[in-house]
Motif scaffolding. Structure first.
Motif, PDB file in Angstrom:
ATOM      1  N   ALA A 118       4.922   2.833  -7.663  1.00 51.80           N
ATOM      2  CA  ALA A 118       3.800   1.894  -7.559  1.00 51.80           C
ATOM      3  C   ALA A 118       3.874   1.101  -6.259  1.00 51.80           C
ATOM      4  O   ALA A 118       2.845   0.841  -5.622  1.00 51.80           O
ATOM      5  CB  ALA A 118       3.792   0.953  -8.766  1.00 51.80           C
ATOM      6  N   LEU A 119       5.075   0.731  -5.847  1.00 52.76           N
ATOM      7  CA  LEU A 119       5.226  -0.007  -4.592  1.00 52.76           C
ATOM      8  C   LEU A 119       4.779   0.840  -3.401  1.00 52.76           C
ATOM      9  O   LEU A 119       4.090   0.356  -2.505  1.00 52.76           O
ATOM     10  CB  LEU A 119       6.668  -0.462  -4.397  1.00 52.76           C
ATOM     11  N   LEU A 120       5.162   2.110  -3.387  1.00 51.29           N
ATOM     12  CA  LEU A 120       4.731   2.996  -2.302  1.00 51.29           C
ATOM     13  C   LEU A 120       3.216   3.156  -2.308  1.00 51.29           C
ATOM     14  O   LEU A 120       2.577   3.161  -1.245  1.00 51.29           O
ATOM     15  CB  LEU A 120       5.413   4.354  -2.421  1.00 51.29           C
ATOM     16  N   ARG A 121       2.624   3.257  -3.482  1.00 57.07           N
ATOM     17  CA  ARG A 121       1.165   3.357  -3.562  1.00 57.07           C
ATOM     18  C   ARG A 121       0.510   2.067  -3.086  1.00 57.07           C
ATOM     19  O   ARG A 121      -0.495   2.110  -2.383  1.00 57.07           O
ATOM     20  CB  ARG A 121       0.736   3.674  -4.996  1.00 57.07           C
ATOM     21  N   SER A 150       2.547  10.587  -8.385  1.00 60.00           N
ATOM     22  CA  SER A 150       3.715   9.734  -8.572  1.00 60.00           C
ATOM     23  C   SER A 150       5.004  10.538  -8.486  1.00 60.00           C
ATOM     24  O   SER A 150       5.985  10.097  -7.885  1.00 60.00           O
ATOM     25  CB  SER A 150       3.633   9.014  -9.924  1.00 60.00           C
ATOM     26  N   PHE A 151       5.018  11.742  -9.058  1.00 64.04           N
ATOM     27  CA  PHE A 151       6.201  12.604  -8.974  1.00 64.04           C
ATOM     28  C   PHE A 151       6.468  13.020  -7.530  1.00 64.04           C
ATOM     29  O   PHE A 151       7.621  13.138  -7.118  1.00 64.04           O
ATOM     30  CB  PHE A 151       6.066  13.822  -9.875  1.00 64.04           C
ATOM     31  N   LEU A 152       5.401  13.249  -6.756  1.00 61.89           N
ATOM     32  CA  LEU A 152       5.581  13.567  -5.338  1.00 61.89           C
ATOM     33  C   LEU A 152       6.266  12.411  -4.608  1.00 61.89           C
ATOM     34  O   LEU A 152       7.159  12.625  -3.785  1.00 61.89           O
ATOM     35  CB  LEU A 152       4.235  13.871  -4.677  1.00 61.89           C
ATOM     36  N   ALA A 182       2.998   8.708   0.826  1.00 54.27           N
ATOM     37  CA  ALA A 182       2.282   7.633   0.145  1.00 54.27           C
ATOM     38  C   ALA A 182       0.832   7.588   0.620  1.00 54.27           C
ATOM     39  O   ALA A 182      -0.091   7.435  -0.184  1.00 54.27           O
ATOM     40  CB  ALA A 182       2.977   6.293   0.395  1.00 54.27           C
ATOM     41  N   VAL A 183       0.631   7.746   1.922  1.00 51.33           N
ATOM     42  CA  VAL A 183      -0.721   7.787   2.467  1.00 51.33           C
ATOM     43  C   VAL A 183      -1.461   9.003   1.914  1.00 51.33           C
ATOM     44  O   VAL A 183      -2.612   8.903   1.469  1.00 51.33           O
ATOM     45  CB  VAL A 183      -0.692   7.827   4.013  1.00 51.33           C
ATOM     46  N   ARG A 188      -5.466  11.506  -1.565  1.00 53.84           N
ATOM     47  CA  ARG A 188      -5.777  12.519  -2.582  1.00 53.84           C
ATOM     48  C   ARG A 188      -6.376  11.859  -3.821  1.00 53.84           C
ATOM     49  O   ARG A 188      -7.351  12.346  -4.381  1.00 53.84           O
ATOM     50  CB  ARG A 188      -4.484  13.267  -2.935  1.00 53.84           C
ATOM     51  N   HIS A 189      -5.800  10.739  -4.225  1.00 53.65           N
ATOM     52  CA  HIS A 189      -6.300  10.025  -5.402  1.00 53.65           C
ATOM     53  C   HIS A 189      -7.714   9.503  -5.165  1.00 53.65           C
ATOM     54  O   HIS A 189      -8.553   9.526  -6.065  1.00 53.65           O
ATOM     55  CB  HIS A 189      -5.356   8.863  -5.759  1.00 53.65           C
ATOM     56  N   ARG A 190      -7.981   9.062  -3.950  1.00 52.79           N
ATOM     57  CA  ARG A 190      -9.307   8.514  -3.607  1.00 52.79           C
ATOM     58  C   ARG A 190     -10.387   9.597  -3.678  1.00 52.79           C
ATOM     59  O   ARG A 190     -11.518   9.315  -4.053  1.00 52.79           O
ATOM     60  CB  ARG A 190      -9.264   7.908  -2.209  1.00 52.79           C
ATOM     61  N   HIS A 191     -10.035  10.820  -3.351  1.00 59.39           N
ATOM     62  CA  HIS A 191     -11.002  11.912  -3.334  1.00 59.39           C
ATOM     63  C   HIS A 191     -11.141  12.637  -4.672  1.00 59.39           C
ATOM     64  O   HIS A 191     -11.922  13.572  -4.775  1.00 59.39           O
ATOM     65  CB  HIS A 191     -10.639  12.929  -2.241  1.00 59.39           C
ATOM     66  N   ARG A 192     -10.400  12.219  -5.676  1.00 61.52           N
ATOM     67  CA  ARG A 192     -10.495  12.868  -6.997  1.00 61.52           C
ATOM     68  C   ARG A 192     -11.661  12.361  -7.774  1.00 61.52           C
ATOM     69  O   ARG A 192     -12.232  11.391  -7.671  1.00 61.52           O
ATOM     70  CB  ARG A 192      -9.209  12.615  -7.780  1.00 61.52           C
TER      71      ARG A 192
END
Length: 192
Positions: A118-121, A150-152, A182-183, A188-192
């Motif tokens: 979560a900190l890296l995100r 998160s696993f990545l 992290a970036v 990737r999460h933003r484009h899902r």
């Protein structure tokens, strides 16, 4: 595909890798006060984001971002060290053979790993003027809702720890290769 295009793509990938290593050195320097590591990661991820979109940026922009991020980021760093102390205490309970110790130790370690992701995100989401409290809440939601990402991130942290264990000087530049995923994971999460 022409040879020139292949060469430029390979050069771009090498340039990104080199920028990650340089960013790792900057992150390590900025994190030396120990409680400033969230701000250092935020400035590092912002620097890499600039590099990816071909915006100018260097040491000056990194330090300006670091100064902006450290305002509330040092509290996050302090909370992180407190969490490490709690988990260390849990693990001591496991070693002492206290009832419930193994369960408390396992839960503590898993929570610490989740908090690191979560900190890296949060560092990848940080922008100047954004408060860390809502940022950490948002990053926590992303951590739970995107377990693959998160696993990545956890895998990247594991590689960094193994690099440091294998050769301590490698841990410094490899910090940038933790900021880069992290970036990528947040993008990737933003484009899902």
């Amino acid at each position: 595909m022409s040879l020139a295009r292949t060469d430029s793509r390979a050069w771009g990938r090498f340039a990104l890798f080199a920028e990650c290593l340089l960013t790792g050195v900057w992150i390590a320097l900025a994190a030396l006060p120990l409680v400033t590591y969230p701000a250092a990661l935020a400035a590092g991820t912002r620097h890499l984001r600039r590099h990816l979109v071909h915006e100018p940026g260097g040491w000056r922009e990194f330090t300006a971002d670091f100064k902006a991020a450290v305002r509330g980021g040092w509290l996050v760093g302090l909370a992180g060290w407190a969490a490490v102390a709690v988990v260390w205490t849990d693990l001591r309970a496991v070693r002492a053979g206290l009832p419930g110790g193994p369960l408390a130790g396992a839960v503590g370690v898993l929570a610490l790993v989740g908090a690191a992701a979560a900190l890296l995100r949060a560092a990848a989401l940080w922008r100047p003027g954004v408060s860390w409290r809502p940022l950490m809440a948002r990053a926590g939601r992303h951590t739970v809702r995107d377990p693959a990402g998160s696993f990545l991130l956890v895998g990247g942290l594991a590689v960094t720890v193994c690099s440091a264990w294998f050769s301590t000087p490698l841990a410094v530049p490899v910090l940038g290769t933790v900021a880069a995923p992290a970036v990528a994971v947040e993008e990737r999460h933003r484009h899902r």
